[in-house]
Design an enzyme around this catalytic site. Structure first.
Site, PDB file in Angstrom:
ATOM      1  N   LEU A  80     -22.619  40.005  -8.433  1.00  0.00           N
ATOM      2  CA  LEU A  80     -23.270  38.930  -9.176  1.00  0.00           C
ATOM      3  C   LEU A  80     -22.875  37.579  -8.588  1.00  0.00           C
ATOM      4  O   LEU A  80     -21.698  37.217  -8.574  1.00  0.00           O
ATOM      5  CB  LEU A  80     -22.881  39.005 -10.653  1.00  0.00           C
ATOM      6  CG  LEU A  80     -23.127  40.357 -11.350  1.00  0.00           C
ATOM      7  CD1 LEU A  80     -22.752  40.262 -12.827  1.00  0.00           C
ATOM      8  CD2 LEU A  80     -24.575  40.791 -11.188  1.00  0.00           C
ATOM      9  N   HIS A 111       0.426  17.141  32.965  1.00  0.00           N
ATOM     10  CA  HIS A 111       0.660  15.926  32.180  1.00  0.00           C
ATOM     11  C   HIS A 111      -0.593  15.052  32.089  1.00  0.00           C
ATOM     12  O   HIS A 111      -1.286  14.844  33.082  1.00  0.00           O
ATOM     13  CB  HIS A 111       1.752  15.033  32.799  1.00  0.00           C
ATOM     14  CG  HIS A 111       2.862  15.744  33.477  1.00  0.00           C
ATOM     15  ND1 HIS A 111       3.914  16.305  32.800  1.00  0.00           N
ATOM     16  CD2 HIS A 111       3.097  15.992  34.792  1.00  0.00           C
ATOM     17  CE1 HIS A 111       4.748  16.861  33.662  1.00  0.00           C
ATOM     18  NE2 HIS A 111       4.269  16.691  34.883  1.00  0.00           N
ATOM     19  N   ASN A 124      -2.185  22.589  41.570  1.00  0.00           N
ATOM     20  CA  ASN A 124      -1.453  21.666  40.697  1.00  0.00           C
ATOM     21  C   ASN A 124      -2.220  20.350  40.613  1.00  0.00           C
ATOM     22  O   ASN A 124      -2.499  19.719  41.639  1.00  0.00           O
ATOM     23  CB  ASN A 124      -0.048  21.408  41.230  1.00  0.00           C
ATOM     24  CG  ASN A 124       0.804  20.645  40.234  1.00  0.00           C
ATOM     25  OD1 ASN A 124       1.443  21.231  39.364  1.00  0.00           O
ATOM     26  ND2 ASN A 124       0.813  19.312  40.351  1.00  0.00           N
ATOM     27  N   TYR A 150     -19.196  12.912  33.062  1.00  0.00           N
ATOM     28  CA  TYR A 150     -20.365  12.441  32.317  1.00  0.00           C
ATOM     29  C   TYR A 150     -20.876  11.145  32.925  1.00  0.00           C
ATOM     30  O   TYR A 150     -20.124  10.175  33.074  1.00  0.00           O
ATOM     31  CB  TYR A 150     -19.975  12.233  30.853  1.00  0.00           C
ATOM     32  CG  TYR A 150     -21.105  11.869  29.929  1.00  0.00           C
ATOM     33  CD1 TYR A 150     -22.300  12.580  29.935  1.00  0.00           C
ATOM     34  CD2 TYR A 150     -20.967  10.826  29.022  1.00  0.00           C
ATOM     35  CE1 TYR A 150     -23.332  12.254  29.068  1.00  0.00           C
ATOM     36  CE2 TYR A 150     -21.985  10.498  28.142  1.00  0.00           C
ATOM     37  CZ  TYR A 150     -23.171  11.210  28.175  1.00  0.00           C
ATOM     38  OH  TYR A 150     -24.187  10.885  27.314  1.00  0.00           O
TER      39      TYR A 150
END
Length: 484
Positions: free
Chosen positions: A12, A373, A387, A397
């Site tokens: 229900l 980093h 690396n 972009y």
């Protein structure tokens, strides 16, 4: 009576749930990574019934897609019945029985707002119901404060004679602490017959499903009760407070399950685990960690502290510290964090590394490659054992489209390298610090883009007189002159 060995379940979920004060239908609110309704449907599916019928009504345009989504993930048929007007639980079951025309067996009725109810408890209810010929078996619970619940009325022999709703009970009846959970097992034929005899002569002016018990008993059919072992399973969710309470109970259950299956959870009170998360053995989860969605943690991983992983796959022996990750994969023996942001589509290979303040999006990092980093790496492929120097940016972009960068294997890039996509850096190449790479770099090449360094002597004292920098420069020159 009907064949007791076949079952169907009615869930229900048609109510308005006004106490939620939400634009979302009540049963669509979530705990443990699933909606309340999804929890109820999955519990029902655990019975392996012939069919599940979800009764929907209020905001059904929201609820139907959720029912369909769950139906796609379980091994039994789930259909929908529409309750156009919410005229009580009896009316809701009348609507559902149209979907069960011709069904003969046990009909279980449960609710879409009881997310803690386990399949095992439903199975015990059905087993108790079918052990001897029974018209109705009601799942009950005992509460120290039964306010708001329908009371279970028994005769001197302990048989159930009626369920009296709160608004209809007299003083003596309201002292009863055994209450109706709202979950029942019915003989289908007797249920079908009794539903046609319901009336709305009560305080709510609705058709009560609980009146089926009185009708069945009046007609000489046996009515029994099965008491749940843990009343918390049957707690309904009607407002945000109860939603949070149910979420906490469910999370405690999931955390304890993980620990019993071989994971160490350092602080269970601050660790949150969704229902579909899987955790291997000898995993260590540190405080303030959230494992959400369909996240999978393999054996011997260390996760956290302060980590949120959503739909992540973490392979064996990986370490993930102070990281937010979504829809990505971390390879075996990889090291992630601290303060790492992993966005969808990222794959870190075996023995790979994403270090402090690194953001990765749709990036494939090869075996043994490291981004240690302060780097953004987006829409990129990095080969093996490369690396990427500190403070590098993959410039993907152009203001209109996203472009891809490809870095080969055994590449070493200097700090502050900019990769202006689309661009490819060949195997074994090096880049100098501060290089802006706009064109493809051949394998084994050293790429530098800066010109020869120029030192303009005396510029600060001439152009910034009176500043602390000019004063410091003057003092340094005086010291050099004195020593010279």
């Amino acid at each position: 009576m009907s064949n007791p060995h076949s079952s169907a379940v009615i869930v229900l979920a048609a109510g308005a749930g006004t106490r939620m004060k939400s634009a979302k239908q009540k049963t669509l609110h979530s705990i443990g990574g699933r909606s309340l309704l999804a929890h109820s449907l999955h519990a029902a599916a655990g019975l392996s019934p012939q069919r599940i019928v979800a009764v929907i009504g209020h905001r059904r345009e929201q609820v139907r897609p959720e029912v369909e989504a769950v139906a796609a993930t379980v091994d039994c048929e789930i259909s929908v019945a529409i309750q156009e007007q919410q005229n009580g639980t009896g009316h809701a079951v009348q609507c559902a029985m149209h979907e069960l025309e011709g069904f003969e067996g046990t009909v279980v009725v449960t609710n879409g707002d009881v997310p803690l109810l386990r399949s095992e408890t439903l199975r015990s209810l059905v087993d108790a119901h079918t052990a001897v010929p029974t018209a109705v078996t009601v799942l009950t619970m005992s509460l120290s404060d039964p306010t708001g619940y329908g009371r279970i009325v028994r005769n001197d022999e302990g048989e159930v004679t009626a369920i009296v709703e709160q608004k209809d009970g007299d003083e003596e009846t309201l002292k009863i602490t055994e209450v109706n959970s709202g979950v029942f097992a019915f003989d289908a034929a007797i249920l079908r017959s009794s539903l046609g005899k319901l009336d709305s002569n009560n305080a709510q002016g609705e058709l009560y499903l609980t009146d089926v018990l009185s009708i069945a008993r009046t007609e000489g059919h046996p009515v029994r009760a099965y008491r749940a072992h843990d009343h918390r399973e049957l707690a309904g969710v009607n407002d945000r407070v109860q939603l949070a309470q149910a979420g906490k109970i469910l999370n405690q259950r999931l955390v304890e399950d993980a620990m019993r299956n071989g994971a160490t959870i350092v602080d269970p009170d601050t660790t949150w685990i969704d229902s579909e998360v899987t955790i291997g053995r000898d995993v260590i989860i540190h405080p303030s960690t959230q494992l959400l969605g369909k996240t999978s943690i393999a054996d011997n991983c260390v996760i956290g502290p302060d980590t949120t992983l959503t739909n992540m796959v973490i392979d064996e022996d990986a370490h993930v510290i102070r990281t937010h990750g979504f829809d990505s994969r971390i390879g075996a023996h990889a090291n992630i964090g601290p303060f790492t942001y992993i966005r969808p589509g990222t794959v870190v290979g075996e023995n790979g590394k994403l270090g402090g303040f690194v953001e990765a999006k749709n990036a494939q990092i090869g075996r043994g490659s490291k981004v240690p980093h302060l780097t953004y790496i987006g829409d990129a492929t990095v080969g093996e054992e490369s690396n990427i120097g500190a403070s590098s940016v993959f410039v993907n972009y152009d203001g209109v489209n996203k472009h891809h960068t490809t870095i080969g294997s055994h590449v070493r890039t200097g700090s502050d390298t900019m990769f202006i996509a689309p661009v490819t850096v060949g195997d074994g190449a090096y880049s100098g610090a501060g290089t802006v790479i706009k064109e493809d770099v051949p394998a084994g090449a050293l790429v530098v883009s800066g010109g020869k360094q120029r030192n303009i002597e005396g510029w600060v004292e001439k152009n910034r007189p009176g500043t602390p920098a000019a004063d410091a420069a003057r003092q340094a020159h005086a010291h050099e002159t004195k020593e010279g």
